[in-house]
Design an enzyme around this catalytic site. Structure first.
Site, PDB file in Angstrom:
ATOM      1  N   SER A   1     -10.612 -58.856   4.459  1.00 40.79           N
ATOM      2  CA  SER A   1      -9.553 -58.048   3.841  1.00 40.79           C
ATOM      3  C   SER A   1      -8.217 -58.756   3.633  1.00 40.79           C
ATOM      4  O   SER A   1      -7.410 -58.325   2.825  1.00 40.79           O
ATOM      5  CB  SER A   1      -9.325 -56.770   4.659  1.00 40.79           C
ATOM      6  OG  SER A   1      -8.966 -57.107   5.989  1.00 40.79           O
TER       7      SER A   1
ATOM      8  N   LYS B   1      -4.249 -55.007   0.053  1.00 39.97           N
ATOM      9  CA  LYS B   1      -3.250 -53.931   0.069  1.00 39.97           C
ATOM     10  C   LYS B   1      -2.506 -53.745  -1.258  1.00 39.97           C
ATOM     11  O   LYS B   1      -2.040 -52.647  -1.558  1.00 39.97           O
ATOM     12  CB  LYS B   1      -2.225 -54.193   1.172  1.00 39.97           C
ATOM     13  CG  LYS B   1      -2.737 -53.936   2.589  1.00 39.97           C
ATOM     14  CD  LYS B   1      -2.732 -52.459   2.920  1.00 39.97           C
ATOM     15  CE  LYS B   1      -2.958 -52.222   4.405  1.00 39.97           C
ATOM     16  NZ  LYS B   1      -2.925 -50.790   4.728  1.00 39.97           N
TER      17      LYS B   1
END
Length: 397
Positions: free
Chosen positions: A300, A49
């Site tokens: 992720s 992110k």
């Protein structure tokens, strides 16, 4: 408009901020294919992110920076925004759902942001952030439905093609869709032959439903251990990009996610959060066609709360046949427990807990129940132990 030039520009801006995460071989995830892991769980802040958040903030006008930034997040976007804002000397306020793991909340504060906890899930935090933006004049940093954020995430696609030019398929987690939109756009623009598959949790299939029905849909509720992808409604922009560039979307259960987390710990020595492990779960349980192909699973994020991790490990052990509980009905006389223990030991089982209780109404007056939890190798081993106990004359309830 999202363009390949913008993704390359994001890559240039991020060059000295993030690390180019390793692509590592994971041959045992699915022996029928060549699996590689893109380790964004080892990224700065523990998640991909930071790429999108930092690039977005770097492109703000001076007047937007002066107002300070506000964001909403399940935790990982929060940390990315907090780091990016602090590095750029900008004030930041993050709205987090009160269900976010404590580790993510505390990490967000450590990166220099103020935190506002909101009752509910990500979408409730989103509404609160919009309300505060209107009241206070903050600049809003959307976690996924923003071209610059998507361009930042798309830099992963550029890295993948550099690290494994002959990749056949890439499996990517989907929450709101920012990550897969950027990755799919970058990869398809440079090599349209590469397949891109998305993965959602069964308890939060918002993008899957939207793409299948050809229109944006909002779920009434979401429920999954993968808090990072627990999104009720995908973005308008991400929906359009997924509809155009993603080859298929599948779902995985919480049990499958738990097994994937456990597999990454044992086989690869990697810690992944629920959302970070869904791509591995999809490959592990053959949710996408990976046989005989070179496949990258995008891990992720790794920001999992330790209390959740302990629960996930227990669930993963059960799901993979590594832990088993059984109840045996016995006559309450000397030597019975020894007989049960001896049978289990001879067959290689390891007793980790045992509970003995007198039988209840309706059973033999001399009866009792023995509840045992075992460590086992797999389901075949469990069946071997069960059969051994039956052959020794014991009754399994």
């Amino acid at each position: 408009m999202l363009t390949l030039d913008r993704i390359y520009h994001a890559s240039f801006v991020l060059k000295n901020v993030i690390r180019q995460t390793d692509l590592i071989s994971a041959p045992n995830i699915n022996p029928e294919s060549k699996i590689y892991l893109k380790t964004e769980n080892l990224q700065v802040t523990g998640s991909f992110k930071v790429r999108g958040a930092y690039y977005k903030i770097s492109q703000l006008r001076e007047d937007e920076k002066t107002k300070g930034v506000i964001a909403c997040s399940a935790g990982n976007h929060a940390q990315g925004v907090a780091l990016a804002a602090t590095e750029n000397g900008i004030r930041s306020l993050i709205c987090l759902p009160d269900t976010a793991p404590i580790s993510k909340i505390e990490a967000t504060k450590r990166y220099g942001a103020d935190v506002c906890l909101v009752e509910g899930v990500y979408d409730d935090a989103y509404q609160k952030a919009l309300q505060l933006q209107e009241q206070e004049g903050y600049t809003f940093i959307h976690p996924f439905d923003d071209e610059n954020v998507i361009a930042g995430q798309g830099t992963i696609g550029l890295e993948l093609l550099e690290q494994l030019p002959d990749v056949d398929a890439v499996i990517v987690p989907i929450g709101g869709g920012g990550l897969i939109s950027g990755v799919a756009y970058a990869i398809k623009s440079l090599n349209p032959k590469v397949k891109v598959y998305g993965v959602q949790a069964c308890g939060a299939p918002s993008m899957l439903n939207s793409v299948e029905h050809g229109k944006l849909e909002c779920l009434n509720s979401v429920s999954t251990i993968a808090d990072g992808i627990a999104v009720k409604e995908p973005g308008k922009l991400t929906f359009e990009l997924c509809s155009k560039y993603v080859d298929g979307i599948v779902t995985v259960t919480d049990d499958e996610i738990s097994t994937a987390i456990l597999t990454l710990i044992e086989q690869q020595k990697l810690i992944a959060e629920g959302a970070g492990a869904v791509a591995v779960a999809a490959a592990l349980f053959n949710k996408v066609p990976v046989k005989g192909k070179k496949v990258v699973c995008l891990v992720s994020g790794g920001n999992i709360d330790v209390t959740i991790l302990s629960r996930v490990i227990k669930r993963g052990l059960l799901k993979s046949g590594r832990s088993y509980a059984l109840t045996i009905e016995l006559l309450d006389k000397p030597g019975q427990l020894k007989g049960v223990s001896q049978t289990i030991a001879d067959l290689g089982g390891n007793v980790i807990s045992i509970h003995h209780e007198r039988a209840s109404e309706g059973t033999d007056i001399n009866g009792c129940f023995l509840r045992i939890v075992l460590e086992t190798r797999n389901y075949a081993h469990i069946e071997q132990i069960r059969q051994g106990l039956i052959d020794a004359g014991f009754t399994i309830v």
